[in-house]
Design a protein around this motif. Structure first.
Motif, PDB file in Angstrom:
ATOM      1  N   SER A  19       6.251   5.919   9.392  1.00  0.00           N
ATOM      2  CA  SER A  19       5.239   4.896   9.643  1.00  0.00           C
ATOM      3  C   SER A  19       3.797   5.385   9.660  1.00  0.00           C
ATOM      4  O   SER A  19       2.887   4.576   9.864  1.00  0.00           O
ATOM      5  N   HIS A  20       3.555   6.685   9.463  1.00  0.00           N
ATOM      6  CA  HIS A  20       2.179   7.163   9.574  1.00  0.00           C
ATOM      7  C   HIS A  20       1.524   7.186   8.193  1.00  0.00           C
ATOM      8  O   HIS A  20       1.960   7.913   7.304  1.00  0.00           O
ATOM      9  N   VAL A  21       0.482   6.386   8.014  1.00  0.00           N
ATOM     10  CA  VAL A  21      -0.149   6.237   6.702  1.00  0.00           C
ATOM     11  C   VAL A  21      -0.601   7.583   6.149  1.00  0.00           C
ATOM     12  O   VAL A  21      -0.387   7.899   4.967  1.00  0.00           O
ATOM     13  N   ASP A  22      -1.231   8.407   6.980  1.00  0.00           N
ATOM     14  CA  ASP A  22      -1.723   9.689   6.488  1.00  0.00           C
ATOM     15  C   ASP A  22      -0.584  10.562   5.968  1.00  0.00           C
ATOM     16  O   ASP A  22      -0.712  11.230   4.935  1.00  0.00           O
ATOM     17  N   ARG A  23       0.541  10.581   6.668  1.00  0.00           N
ATOM     18  CA  ARG A  23       1.691  11.361   6.188  1.00  0.00           C
ATOM     19  C   ARG A  23       2.225  10.780   4.883  1.00  0.00           C
ATOM     20  O   ARG A  23       2.730  11.521   4.031  1.00  0.00           O
ATOM     21  N   ASP A  74       1.943  -5.721   9.351  1.00  0.00           N
ATOM     22  CA  ASP A  74       0.968  -6.559   8.655  1.00  0.00           C
ATOM     23  C   ASP A  74       0.311  -5.819   7.491  1.00  0.00           C
ATOM     24  O   ASP A  74      -0.340  -6.432   6.640  1.00  0.00           O
ATOM     25  N   GLU A  75       0.515  -4.511   7.417  1.00  0.00           N
ATOM     26  CA  GLU A  75      -0.115  -3.741   6.341  1.00  0.00           C
ATOM     27  C   GLU A  75       0.422  -4.106   4.962  1.00  0.00           C
ATOM     28  O   GLU A  75      -0.210  -3.811   3.941  1.00  0.00           O
ATOM     29  N   VAL A  76       1.593  -4.760   4.905  1.00  0.00           N
ATOM     30  CA  VAL A  76       2.138  -5.178   3.607  1.00  0.00           C
ATOM     31  C   VAL A  76       1.240  -6.204   2.923  1.00  0.00           C
ATOM     32  O   VAL A  76       1.302  -6.369   1.697  1.00  0.00           O
ATOM     33  N   PHE A  77       0.389  -6.885   3.680  1.00  0.00           N
ATOM     34  CA  PHE A  77      -0.464  -7.933   3.120  1.00  0.00           C
ATOM     35  C   PHE A  77      -1.758  -7.388   2.533  1.00  0.00           C
ATOM     36  O   PHE A  77      -2.550  -8.151   1.960  1.00  0.00           O
ATOM     37  N   GLY A  78      -2.010  -6.098   2.707  1.00  0.00           N
ATOM     38  CA  GLY A  78      -3.223  -5.510   2.165  1.00  0.00           C
ATOM     39  C   GLY A  78      -4.386  -5.604   3.121  1.00  0.00           C
ATOM     40  O   GLY A  78      -4.239  -5.387   4.313  1.00  0.00           O
ATOM     41  N   THR A  79      -5.547  -5.943   2.610  1.00  0.00           N
ATOM     42  CA  THR A  79      -6.752  -5.943   3.432  1.00  0.00           C
ATOM     43  C   THR A  79      -7.442  -7.297   3.401  1.00  0.00           C
ATOM     44  O   THR A  79      -7.333  -8.045   2.420  1.00  0.00           O
ATOM     45  N   TYR A 115       2.844   4.091   2.493  1.00  0.00           N
ATOM     46  CA  TYR A 115       3.564   3.541   3.648  1.00  0.00           C
ATOM     47  C   TYR A 115       3.750   2.040   3.514  1.00  0.00           C
ATOM     48  O   TYR A 115       4.873   1.520   3.587  1.00  0.00           O
ATOM     49  N   SER A 116       2.657   1.309   3.332  1.00  0.00           N
ATOM     50  CA  SER A 116       2.760  -0.157   3.303  1.00  0.00           C
ATOM     51  C   SER A 116       3.542  -0.630   2.085  1.00  0.00           C
ATOM     52  O   SER A 116       4.242  -1.652   2.143  1.00  0.00           O
TER      53      SER A 116
END
Length: 351
Positions: A83-87, A131-136, A155-156
């Motif tokens: 779940s960690h975006v940076d990883r 909610d990250e699946v929806f983008g920005t 990740y997303s």
């Protein structure tokens, strides 16, 4: 109700495990115990007759079949994920294997169990997403359940793929599913690589507090124990095949969140104050989404749920918990990647 909770030794999963046991559910905690997992997160329920632990990886279909056959659950709450975006920027392959292939294996194991049991009407597969699946978003608007998917990080993207698999298994095979997409969580037992614990622990150690870009990215913050309550609400009363967005109704810019935590530390642990002197702006994360915001109307109107903890109160509880639980977080500082800047390999080619 007997639940299999995947990822139950993680941050959100352990909150679900603790609350479900407290409410009288039988819980089988299925966790691979990767770097961010910690059985100390569920220590308060370990001796409960309602609790069982199974160490298994959701990428291992044979192990999943064994666990479903042994425990015969009434429902699955699927939280296990990288779940960690940076990883995910540094090592996207692991995210594909766990979040996509792992979810596929779990769906198939759950479907086989559901069929063996005669397709019980009350069975549920609850997939917990982001909610990250929806983008920005821009300065205005909120994500609804009808917002088109537009993931911007590995990740997303892998979470979006897993969402689509869950929907497809419902539409194609009739598997009774519910799906939730949540905003950013924070609270006790948060692994110290995410923003809130990083701010707290760096401040306590007098180390620079890294803020990406200018700290203008906006997130909706959801206290983890509120989230666990919402997840159980959806599991028990949500409509089959339906998705529900879960938000904290607490939008804040990252820089304002960081300054609030620093002010709380000035008050509660004044040694080293003012802690906001440690704020250090660093190069932004590649593909960093500007703003997330959840429209929780469906959850509120259909199931009567809304968050109970304000951001100010939740952050106060969280800071207090970290101040009182050094024995929990101290050993985690030595785990791989903790305290390092990750997500910087975007220009280095394949990993």
């Amino acid at each position: 109700m007997k639940l299999i909770v995947t990822g139950g030794a993680g941050f959100i999963g352990s909150a679900v495990v603790r609350l479900a046991v407290a409410r009288g559910h039988e819980v089988v905690n299925l966790d691979a115990l990767t770097y961010a997992a910690n059985l100390a997160n569920v220590a308060q329920v370990t001796n409960s007759p309602l609790y069982r632990f199974e160490q298994a990886d959701i990428r291992d279909r044979a192990a999943l079949d064994r666990i479903f056959t042994a425990h015969r659950p009434d429902a699955v709450m699927h939280l296990a994920a990288e779940s960690h975006v940076d990883r995910s920027i540094d090592g996207p392959g692991t995210f594909v294997e766990t979040n996509v292939t792992g979810t596929f294996n779990l769906l198939e194991a759950a479907r086989a169990h559901w069929l063996r049991e005669g397709k019980p009407e009350g069975f549920r597969f609850h997939h917990i997403s982001t909610d990250e699946v929806f983008g920005t978003l821009g300065a205005d608007g909120q994500f609804t359940e009808e917002t088109p998917y537009a993931p911007n990080s590995p990740y997303s993207a892998t979470k979006a793929a897993s969402d689509h698999l869950v929907r497809a298994w419902h539409e194609t095979y009739g598997l009774p599913v519910v799906l939730t997409n949540c905003s950013n969580n924070y609270g006790p037992f948060h692994f110290p690589e995410k923003l809130v614990p990083v701010v707290i622990l760096n401040a306590l150690h007098g180390k620079p507090i890294p803020v990406y870009g200018q700290g203008l990215n906006v997130r909706d913050w959801l206290y983890v124990e509120d989230h666990a309550d919402a997840l159980l609400t959806v599991l028990e009363r949500g409509a089959v095949g339906r998705s529900y967005n879960i938000g904290g109704e607490n939008e804040a810019r990252n820089i304002d969140l960081v300054r609030t935590i620093c002010a709380l530390l000035d008050e509660m642990r004044p040694q080293g104050a003012p802690h906001d002197r440690l704020i250090t702006y660093v190069a932004d994360r590649p593909g960093h989404d500007l703003r997330y915001a959840i429209d929780p109307t469906r959850l509120r109107e259909e199931l009567g749920w809304r968050p109970s903890v304000t951001l100010e109160e939740g952050l106060r509880r969280t800071v207090d918990w970290y101040l009182r639980n050094e024995d929990w977080w101290r050993p985690l500082l030595d785990r791989q990647g903790v305290g390092q800047r990750l997500g910087t390999k975007v220009a280095e080619g394949a990993s």
